[in-house]
Design a protein around this motif. Structure first.
Motif, mmCIF file in Angstrom:
data_model
loop_
_atom_site.group_PDB
_atom_site.id
_atom_site.type_symbol
_atom_site.label_atom_id
_atom_site.label_comp_id
_atom_site.label_asym_id
_atom_site.label_seq_id
_atom_site.Cartn_x
_atom_site.Cartn_y
_atom_site.Cartn_z
ATOM 1 N N LEU A 75 0.640 -1.096 -0.123
ATOM 2 C CA LEU A 75 0.104 0.097 -0.039
ATOM 3 C C LEU A 75 0.913 1.329 0.042
ATOM 4 O O LEU A 75 0.664 2.262 -0.815
ATOM 5 C CB LEU A 75 -1.134 -0.013 1.163
ATOM 6 N N ALA A 76 1.990 1.141 0.910
ATOM 7 C CA ALA A 76 2.919 2.443 0.854
ATOM 8 C C ALA A 76 3.252 2.619 -0.559
ATOM 9 O O ALA A 76 3.524 3.763 -0.906
ATOM 10 C CB ALA A 76 4.006 2.135 1.929
ATOM 11 N N GLY A 77 3.706 1.478 -1.413
ATOM 12 C CA GLY A 77 4.569 1.640 -2.561
ATOM 13 C C GLY A 77 3.415 2.263 -3.556
ATOM 14 O O GLY A 77 3.714 2.983 -4.770
ATOM 15 N N ALA A 78 2.074 2.205 -3.388
ATOM 16 C CA ALA A 78 0.952 2.520 -4.125
ATOM 17 C C ALA A 78 0.665 4.097 -3.601
ATOM 18 O O ALA A 78 -0.117 4.740 -4.409
ATOM 19 C CB ALA A 78 -0.027 1.555 -4.217
ATOM 20 N N GLY A 79 1.192 4.593 -2.804
ATOM 21 C CA GLY A 79 0.760 5.768 -2.078
ATOM 22 C C GLY A 79 -0.722 5.834 -1.315
ATOM 23 O O GLY A 79 -1.305 6.632 -1.404
ATOM 24 N N TRP A 80 -0.804 4.528 -0.792
ATOM 25 C CA TRP A 80 -2.050 4.205 -0.031
ATOM 26 C C TRP A 80 -1.819 4.100 1.308
ATOM 27 O O TRP A 80 -2.486 3.253 2.024
ATOM 28 C CB TRP A 80 -2.753 3.221 -0.614
ATOM 29 N N THR A 81 -1.046 4.754 2.031
ATOM 30 C CA THR A 81 -0.608 4.433 3.348
ATOM 31 C C THR A 81 -1.744 4.714 3.927
ATOM 32 O O THR A 81 -2.326 6.123 3.916
ATOM 33 C CB THR A 81 0.580 4.932 3.742
ATOM 34 N N PRO A 82 -2.682 3.938 4.966
ATOM 35 C CA PRO A 82 -3.831 4.246 5.734
ATOM 36 C C PRO A 82 -3.695 5.232 6.577
ATOM 37 O O PRO A 82 -2.836 4.990 7.578
ATOM 38 C CB PRO A 82 -4.254 2.886 6.014
ATOM 39 N N ASP A 83 -4.687 6.317 6.855
ATOM 40 C CA ASP A 83 -4.684 6.850 7.946
ATOM 41 C C ASP A 83 -5.951 6.323 8.816
ATOM 42 O O ASP A 83 -6.116 7.030 9.916
ATOM 43 C CB ASP A 83 -4.678 8.539 7.952
ATOM 44 N N VAL A 84 -6.542 5.470 8.372
ATOM 45 C CA VAL A 84 -7.562 5.023 9.433
ATOM 46 C C VAL A 84 -7.481 3.501 9.089
ATOM 47 O O VAL A 84 -7.387 2.918 8.017
ATOM 48 C CB VAL A 84 -9.058 5.195 8.615
ATOM 49 N N VAL A 85 -7.045 2.688 10.210
ATOM 50 C CA VAL A 85 -7.192 1.155 10.188
ATOM 51 C C VAL A 85 -8.022 0.524 11.221
ATOM 52 O O VAL A 85 -8.163 0.872 12.377
ATOM 53 C CB VAL A 85 -5.515 0.781 10.591
ATOM 54 N N VAL A 86 -8.869 -0.323 10.562
ATOM 55 C CA VAL A 86 -9.839 -0.832 11.393
ATOM 56 C C VAL A 86 -9.533 -2.393 11.575
ATOM 57 O O VAL A 86 -9.276 -3.216 10.866
ATOM 58 C CB VAL A 86 -11.312 -0.992 10.766
#
Ligand SMILES: NC(=O)c1ccc[n+]([C@@H]2O[C@H](COP(=O)([O-])OP(=O)(O)OC[C@H]3O[C@@H](n4cnc5c(N)ncnc54)[C@H](O)[C@@H]3O)[C@@H](O)[C@H]2O)c1
Length: 252
Positions: A75-86
């Motif tokens: 996800l980080a590689g795709a620029g999708w580091t989450p700022d919400v994690v359930v």
């Protein structure tokens, strides 16, 4: 309905089915970029595809650190580091989990491995990403069994959930000054595949519903609203807390 999560990137574990999927679908409708994470990779992919073309999925077994790390890296590689994690993936080993004198170590370890170690691993990598982003919101799916004698015949499950509640408080205190919030939702008996053993046993079902003052079981849709609130900045001053959504079960 207004879109309350348009600036968020949210990852939900256990999102191939039931509660996790319902939350993920609602987050999509609230305008978030949503990642459906599950050890059932095909199920997560199908759920994401069905929800929206913008949604992603990732194969993630929360009990396996390599798998969790790889998922967050992807996800980080795709620029999708989450700022919400359930932190929602979980198991309850009906027919095996038991009162303590009859509980096999293997059942105890399997339950703790997914529910508590899985929560630890998901939180570990979530926090690493959020520290880079400058903050975020982590939401645990806890349980009334963590705080009351609700799960007296499910020793491993209840203990794993009590551990999750403790982990949530600890991480919340550690990172409060760094913009990372951690809160726990406590659903009551919610009729999903997880609890099909109870749903399919009229006596057991009636007994558990009798302990819910509102007189009915929960459904995944009953839980959506609190997760939206905790994911959004509307809950900016809430951390380290447990939010029961249980028809009054824990008031008895
Ligand atoms: N259903 C209830 O009555 C109830 C009540 C309180 C809390 N909870 C909690 O809610 C959460 C979701 O429960 P549910 O009822 O939706 O369960 P469910 O069994 O219907 O769905 C659980 C999902 O988690 C996934 N999963 C299981 N192990 C995993 C792993 N190791 N890695 C990644 N994904 C994994 C499964 O593939 C599935 O998609 C669980 O943490 C459960 O303990 C449920």
């Amino acid at each position: 309905m207004s879109e309350r999560l348009t600036t968020k990137t949210a990852l939900i574990t256990g999102a191939a089915a039931s509660i996790g999927r319902t939350i993920a679908d609602r987050f999509v409708r609230e305008g978030a970029r949503v990642v459906y994470a599950d050890r059932d990779a095909a199920g997560a992919s199908a759920a994401a595809t069905e929800a929206d073309s913008s949604a992603r999925s990732v194969a993630m077994d929360v009990s396996d650190e390599t798998s969790v790390a790889a998922g967050f890296d992807e996800l980080a590689g795709a620029g999708w580091t989450p700022d919400v994690v359930v932190v929602n993936a979980g198991v309850q080993l009906f027919g095996h989990d038991a009162e303590v004198a009859n509980l096999d170590l293997e059942v105890w370890e399997r339950t703790i491995r997914v529910n508590l170690t899985g929560a630890f691993l998901t939180t570990k990598y979530a926090v690493r990403g959020m520290l880079e982003l400058g903050g975020g919101s982590i939401i645990f799916t806890g349980s009334p069994t963590a705080v009351r004698g609700e799960g007296s015949d499910f020793t491993a499950y209840s203990s794993s959930k009590a551990g999750m509640h403790g982990l949530g408080r600890t991480v919340a205190a550690a990172y409060a000054s760094r913009g990372i919030r951690v809160n726990t939702v406590g659903p009551a008996h919610t009729e999903t595949g997880l609890v099909s053993t109870i749903v399919n046993d009229p006596e057991a079902r009636a007994a558990i519903i009798a302990r819910i003052p509102m007189g009915r079981a929960g459904a995944p849709a009953d839980l959506e609203g609190i997760y939206v609130f905790l994911a959004s900045d509307e809950s900016a001053f809430a951390t380290g807390a447990v939010f029961p959504v249980d028809g009054g079960m824990t008031t008895l």
